[in-house]
Each structure stands twice: as C-alpha cells, then as structure tokens.
Design an enzyme around this catalytic site. Structure first.
Site, PDB file in Angstrom:
ATOM      1  CB  SER A  16     -19.613 -22.426  12.686  1.00 55.14           C
ATOM      2  OG  SER A  16     -19.467 -22.846  11.402  1.00 55.14           O
ATOM      3  CE1 TYR A  19     -21.117 -16.514  11.746  1.00 55.55           C
ATOM      4  CE2 TYR A  19     -20.408 -18.072  10.366  1.00 55.55           C
ATOM      5  CZ  TYR A  19     -21.117 -17.630  11.364  1.00 55.55           C
ATOM      6  OH  TYR A  19     -21.697 -18.826  11.976  1.00 55.55           O
ATOM      7  CE  LYS A  38     -20.376 -18.126  15.128  1.00 57.28           C
ATOM      8  NZ  LYS A  38     -21.207 -17.792  16.213  1.00 57.28           N
TER       9      LYS A  38
HETATM   10  P1  NAD Z   1     -30.259 -16.410  13.550  1.00 56.59           P
HETATM   11  O1  NAD Z   1     -29.876 -15.068  13.089  1.00 56.59           O
HETATM   12  O2  NAD Z   1     -31.585 -17.149  13.169  1.00 56.59           O
HETATM   13  O3  NAD Z   1     -30.278 -16.196  15.273  1.00 56.59           O
HETATM   14  C1  NAD Z   1     -29.487 -15.363  15.775  1.00 56.59           C
HETATM   15  C2  NAD Z   1     -30.446 -14.419  16.754  1.00 56.59           C
HETATM   16  O4  NAD Z   1     -29.362 -13.449  17.474  1.00 56.59           O
HETATM   17  C3  NAD Z   1     -31.433 -13.547  16.058  1.00 56.59           C
HETATM   18  O5  NAD Z   1     -32.668 -13.800  16.594  1.00 56.59           O
HETATM   19  C4  NAD Z   1     -30.954 -12.162  16.051  1.00 56.59           C
HETATM   20  O6  NAD Z   1     -31.909 -11.312  16.226  1.00 56.59           O
HETATM   21  C5  NAD Z   1     -30.235 -12.320  17.482  1.00 56.59           C
HETATM   22  N1  NAD Z   1     -28.951 -11.337  17.716  1.00 56.59           N
HETATM   23  C6  NAD Z   1     -28.003 -11.005  16.681  1.00 56.59           C
HETATM   24  N2  NAD Z   1     -26.947 -10.006  17.409  1.00 56.59           N
HETATM   25  C7  NAD Z   1     -27.717  -9.656  18.707  1.00 56.59           C
HETATM   26  C8  NAD Z   1     -27.632  -8.838  19.547  1.00 56.59           C
HETATM   27  N3  NAD Z   1     -26.339  -8.185  19.656  1.00 56.59           N
HETATM   28  N4  NAD Z   1     -28.208  -8.673  20.589  1.00 56.59           N
HETATM   29  C9  NAD Z   1     -29.401  -9.483  20.806  1.00 56.59           C
HETATM   30  N5  NAD Z   1     -29.685 -10.311  19.966  1.00 56.59           N
HETATM   31  C10 NAD Z   1     -28.985 -10.423  18.729  1.00 56.59           C
HETATM   32  O7  NAD Z   1     -29.156 -17.469  13.417  1.00 56.59           O
HETATM   33  P2  NAD Z   1     -29.199 -18.916  13.896  1.00 56.59           P
HETATM   34  O8  NAD Z   1     -29.044 -19.485  12.555  1.00 56.59           O
HETATM   35  O9  NAD Z   1     -30.130 -19.269  14.910  1.00 56.59           O
HETATM   36  O10 NAD Z   1     -27.570 -18.861  14.625  1.00 56.59           O
HETATM   37  C11 NAD Z   1     -27.504 -19.039  15.758  1.00 56.59           C
HETATM   38  C12 NAD Z   1     -26.038 -19.110  16.393  1.00 56.59           C
HETATM   39  O11 NAD Z   1     -25.361 -20.188  15.679  1.00 56.59           O
HETATM   40  C13 NAD Z   1     -25.269 -17.956  15.639  1.00 56.59           C
HETATM   41  O12 NAD Z   1     -24.344 -17.618  16.692  1.00 56.59           O
HETATM   42  C14 NAD Z   1     -24.476 -18.596  14.469  1.00 56.59           C
HETATM   43  O13 NAD Z   1     -23.362 -17.903  14.205  1.00 56.59           O
HETATM   44  C15 NAD Z   1     -24.253 -19.901  14.897  1.00 56.59           C
HETATM   45  N6  NAD Z   1     -24.319 -21.041  13.750  1.00 56.59           N
HETATM   46  C16 NAD Z   1     -25.262 -21.138  12.778  1.00 56.59           C
HETATM   47  C17 NAD Z   1     -25.228 -22.050  11.915  1.00 56.59           C
HETATM   48  C18 NAD Z   1     -26.219 -21.856  10.674  1.00 56.59           C
HETATM   49  O14 NAD Z   1     -25.953 -22.464   9.750  1.00 56.59           O
HETATM   50  N7  NAD Z   1     -27.588 -21.397  10.783  1.00 56.59           N
HETATM   51  C19 NAD Z   1     -23.949 -22.605  11.751  1.00 56.59           C
HETATM   52  C20 NAD Z   1     -23.079 -22.588  12.620  1.00 56.59           C
HETATM   53  C21 NAD Z   1     -22.995 -21.561  13.747  1.00 56.59           C
HETATM   54  C1  WQD Z   2     -24.423 -25.926   1.222  1.00 52.17           C
HETATM   55  C2  WQD Z   2     -24.245 -26.363  -0.071  1.00 52.17           C
HETATM   56  C3  WQD Z   2     -23.205 -24.709  -1.376  1.00 52.17           C
HETATM   57  C4  WQD Z   2     -27.119 -22.426  -1.940  1.00 52.17           C
HETATM   58  C5  WQD Z   2     -22.596 -21.966   5.617  1.00 52.17           C
HETATM   59  C6  WQD Z   2     -21.658 -21.045   6.182  1.00 52.17           C
HETATM   60  C7  WQD Z   2     -21.188 -21.752   7.588  1.00 52.17           C
HETATM   61  C8  WQD Z   2     -22.252 -22.172   8.428  1.00 52.17           C
HETATM   62  C9  WQD Z   2     -23.356 -22.913   7.733  1.00 52.17           C
HETATM   63  C10 WQD Z   2     -22.526 -20.678  10.020  1.00 52.17           C
HETATM   64  C11 WQD Z   2     -22.656 -25.672  -0.565  1.00 52.17           C
HETATM   65  C12 WQD Z   2     -24.568 -25.249  -2.048  1.00 52.17           C
HETATM   66  C13 WQD Z   2     -26.000 -23.257  -1.668  1.00 52.17           C
HETATM   67  C14 WQD Z   2     -27.285 -22.430  -3.221  1.00 52.17           C
HETATM   68  C15 WQD Z   2     -26.205 -24.453  -3.629  1.00 52.17           C
HETATM   69  N1  WQD Z   2     -22.946 -21.336   9.115  1.00 52.17           N
HETATM   70  N2  WQD Z   2     -25.610 -24.318  -2.406  1.00 52.17           N
HETATM   71  N3  WQD Z   2     -27.071 -23.438  -4.127  1.00 52.17           N
HETATM   72  O1  WQD Z   2     -21.778 -22.856   2.657  1.00 52.17           O
HETATM   73  O2  WQD Z   2     -21.883 -25.398   3.771  1.00 52.17           O
HETATM   74  O3  WQD Z   2     -22.052 -23.253   5.235  1.00 52.17           O
HETATM   75  O4  WQD Z   2     -23.781 -22.190   6.581  1.00 52.17           O
HETATM   76  O5  WQD Z   2     -21.633 -20.932  10.704  1.00 52.17           O
HETATM   77  O6  WQD Z   2     -20.240 -21.051   8.359  1.00 52.17           O
HETATM   78  O7  WQD Z   2     -20.516 -20.954   5.316  1.00 52.17           O
HETATM   79  O8  WQD Z   2     -24.095 -23.944   3.594  1.00 52.17           O
HETATM   80  O9  WQD Z   2     -26.265 -23.886   2.820  1.00 52.17           O
HETATM   81  O10 WQD Z   2     -24.762 -22.014   2.169  1.00 52.17           O
HETATM   82  O11 WQD Z   2     -24.386 -24.395   1.392  1.00 52.17           O
HETATM   83  O12 WQD Z   2     -25.644 -25.340  -4.543  1.00 52.17           O
HETATM   84  O13 WQD Z   2     -28.289 -21.743  -3.737  1.00 52.17           O
HETATM   85  O14 WQD Z   2     -25.196 -26.069  -1.013  1.00 52.17           O
HETATM   86  O15 WQD Z   2     -22.357 -24.618  -2.800  1.00 52.17           O
HETATM   87  O16 WQD Z   2     -22.076 -26.687  -1.405  1.00 52.17           O
HETATM   88  P1  WQD Z   2     -22.262 -23.698   3.955  1.00 52.17           P
HETATM   89  P2  WQD Z   2     -24.968 -23.446   2.601  1.00 52.17           P
END
Ligand code: NAD
Ligand code: WQD
Length: 341
Positions: free
Chosen positions: A126, A151, A155
C-alpha cells in the site's frame, strides 16, 4: 493445461476483480477466503462475468493445516496474497487482531510455498508505507516512513518478511510487492465491487452511500490543506486497472522476466486528484447532486500522496487506462446494483 494461481482473499474487493482478469487472461484461479469481509455473491459475480466457476476453498489463511490441504489438492505455481484486514482505525484499537491476521496468514503462505516448491508470490502492499512523503510524486526509492497505524505497519513488516524470505531462498522464491494507491470503482458489469461493512471509512464508498441516501451527508475532511483547493490530494486508481497490474506482474514472474528476486512497484495513475475534484467528478459523471459539508481534518491524513508510475510503466509495461469519469460511473452503478443482489 491452464496455469493455476492461488488467490487468497479472492472474494474481496480487489481480489475478485483480479480473479476476473486472471481468468480472462487464461489462468485457472483458486480462491481461498474466509468471508471475514466479503460474501459468496462475489464468487457468483466472477462466474457470471467470466463464465467460469472459480475454484474456491473456504478457509482461514491463518489456519496452516487448512492451507496445507489447499496446497495438497490444487496445482499452481503462483500465489497472490490479498487476504488481510484493512481498516486503519480498527487496527489502532485492535492491533493484535491486525498483526495476527495480516502477518500470520502471509508467513503460513510463504512457508507452504517453499515446502511445496511453488515459486511466485505477489503481495498487496500500500501507498500507506510512504506516509507523509517530503518529495512528490513518490517513487519506489522514496524512503518509507514509520507507520502511523498497526495496519500500515503490517504492510511494511510483510514487505520486509517477503524481501528477507526471498533473499534466503534464491531460486526457490520470487516476490513482487505492489504498492496500491487509492483503489476505487467497480467492474463495468456492476456484478462485483467494494462491499464496506458498516459506515465506510473510505471516500468513494461514503460518496456512493450518500448519493444512495444511506448516509445523510458526506464530510469533507479539511479544506485548509496546502493544496490548490485546500483538500487532500490522492492517486485514485481504477480497480480494474489495478487488477490488470496483477496479471502483468504474475506473467513477469512466471516467464522469469523479473530483474531481481524481490521487486516493488507503485500501482497508481500518477495523477493527483483532490477530494473536491472527486466529489464534483462524481456529481457530473452521474448527473446528480451530493449532500456534503466541510468538516475538520481527519487525524492521521497526509496532505498529498501520488505515484510516480515510471517503473510500472516501463518495467511491467502496465499503465492505468480507465478515465476517472468512467470509474466514478462504475462506482455508482455498483452501489445501485449491490442492494438488489
Ligand atoms: P477486502 O477486505 O475487500 O478483501 C480482503 C479479503 O480477504 C476479504 O474477502 C476477506 O474476507 C479475506 N480475508 C481476510 N483475512 C482472511 C484470512 N485470514 N483468511 C482468508 N481470507 C481472509 O479488501 P481489499 O480492498 O480487496 O484489499 C485487498 C488487499 O489489498 C489487502 O491486503 C489490503 O490491505 C490491500 N490494500 C487495499 C487497499 C484499499 O484501499 N482497498 C489499498 C492498499 C492495499
Ligand atoms: C481519501 C481522502 C480523506 C472519507 C486509506 C488508507 C490507506 C489505503 C487506502 C489500504 C482523504 C478524504 C475520506 C470521507 C473525506 N488502504 N475523505 N471524507 O486515507 O487516502 O487511504 O485507504 O492500504 O492505507 O489509509 O483513503 O478513501 O479514506 O480518503 O473527506 O468521508 O478522502 O480525508 O483525503 P486514504 P480514504
């Protein structure tokens, strides 16, 4: 015979879109998920989009014996590890829950890959690892900042675990960490998408739920940042583009085109977008008005972060293609569709 790819967390938001793209690229996908943050509808969505029933095992990746059975039963030489908890705020309140799930699941997977001679692993990292970067856009060489949440720390730690395990097992394990920026949107079919539980933390699900009348009003967290319109800047990456980056990265490992045994790539658009721009973009993409107000800054938010995508463009041959307006349309179509399922 089709090549197998194990997709942990494949019923989730990014995993389900990646399962679709992998299937369409000719891979056989084996999904492991425990539905801790997803449900079976996403598997049905994958089937409807691709016409292929994904192979699926309901299991917790922290349960090593259950994972061992997956390795015994299925043929694959590559894995993508999506399974993790991802709520930043909850991780501050319940750090052990996050360290246990996000790290134990990954260590189990890596150990089993070595034991069973499966070589290629992609890890979902991330942009959070960059924290409040001094120089923008961030490149893969931008130093990581100390994590501000458990969290985020999982990562960073998982990246380091992967780096070290690859280094200790030359020729047996190759890994890529993809650092996602802000994934948004849904598949154009509106059959799969993001499924937040409870009140969404992230901006786009909050916007779509406000437009749908589930939330009364969107709070824009801060309009006094040092940015052109005062709101924060982020790099919003379409989830289908993001999913395709995984297909390309897996191909790189399988075809041994990787230059190092452990590599890191930024996966974003390279374009900073403000919260106001996103909100107004959503309104014009979908021809509706959103109820919003300006609220105080949210603790822990960085002012701005966006990707330098040169490495992904040149080395992976990947770039984000979908226009923001189409992505925002897809987010709304999904929101309208999901409640009918
Ligand atoms: P999500 O929660 O939709 O998907 C994660 C999936 O993993 C879910 O279906 C959940 O049920 C499953 N899961 C969690 N723990 C488990 C376990 N122990 N065993 C089996 N299944 C398990 O999340 P996402 O947004 O699809 O994120 C996927 C990956 O990408 C995560 O590692 C997340 O940290 C990373 N990521 C997400 C974002 C984002 O903003 N969505 C940004 C950066 C990184
Ligand atoms: C985006 C922008 C908020 C909600 C997060 C995690 C990061 C990654 C992605 C997993 C920011 C603003 C948000 C609202 C708002 N996940 N905002 N009103 O914070 O960039 O990243 O998700 O790895 O680790 O921290 O994403 O979508 O929460 O926010 O104004 O109700 O929207 O302040 O500027 P963020 P976000």
């Amino acid at each position: 015979m089709k090549r197998g790819v194990l997709v942990t967390g494949g019923a989730g938001y990014i995993g389900s879109h990646t399962a679709v793209e992998l299937t369409e690229a000719g891979y056989e996908v084996i999904i492991v998920d425990n539905f801790s943050n997803s449900d079976r509808n996403s598997l049905e969505g994958i089937r409807k989009i691709t016409g292929v029933e994904p192979k699926f095992v309901e299991a917790d990746c922290c349960d090593k014996e259950a994972m061992r059975r997956v390795f015994e039963e299925y043929e694959f030489d590559s894995a993508i590890h999506f399974a993790a908890y991802k709520a930043v705020g909850e991780s501050v309140a319940k750090p052990a829950k996050y360290y246990r799930n996000n790290l134990l699941s990954f260590i189990n997977l890596l150990e089993l890959m070595l034991e069973y001679g499966r070589k290629n692993i992609l890890f979902s990292s991330s942009a959070t690892v960059y924290g409040d970067a001094e120089v923008l856009p961030v490149t893969e060489l931008t130093p990581r900042k100390p994590a501000t949440s458990p969290y985020g720390n999982t990562k960073q730690m998982a990246e380091d675990i992967l780096r070290d395990m690859v280094a200790a097992n030359t020729g047996k394990l190759c890994g890529i960490a993809l650092r996602y920026f802000n994934p948004i949107g849904a598949h154009p079919s509106a059959l799969i998408g993001e499924l937040p539980r409870g009140v969404p933390n992230n901006l786009v699900p909050y916007i779509t739920q406000t437009a749908a009348g589930i939330r009364e009003c969107l709070s824009i967290f801060g309009d006094d940042y040092n940015t052109p319109d005062g709101s924060c800047l982020r790099d919003y990456i379409d989830v289908v583009d993001l999913a395709r980056a995984h297909v390309v990265a897996i191909g790189r490992l399988i075809e041994e085109r990787n230059k190092q045994n452990y590599e890191v790539f930024n996966i974003g658009t390279g374009r900073p977008v403000s919260v106001f721009e996103l909100v107004h973009g959503f309104e014009s993409a979908n021809n509706l008005k959103l109820n919003y107000n300006v609220a105080p800054r949210r603790a822990g938010d960085v002012t701005a972060v966006w990707a330098d995508t040169t490495l992904a463009n040149e080395e992976l041959g990947w770039r984000a293609e979908r226009e923001l307006i189409d992505t925002l349309r897809s987010a709304w179509e999904w929101e309208c569709n999901v409640r009918k399922q």
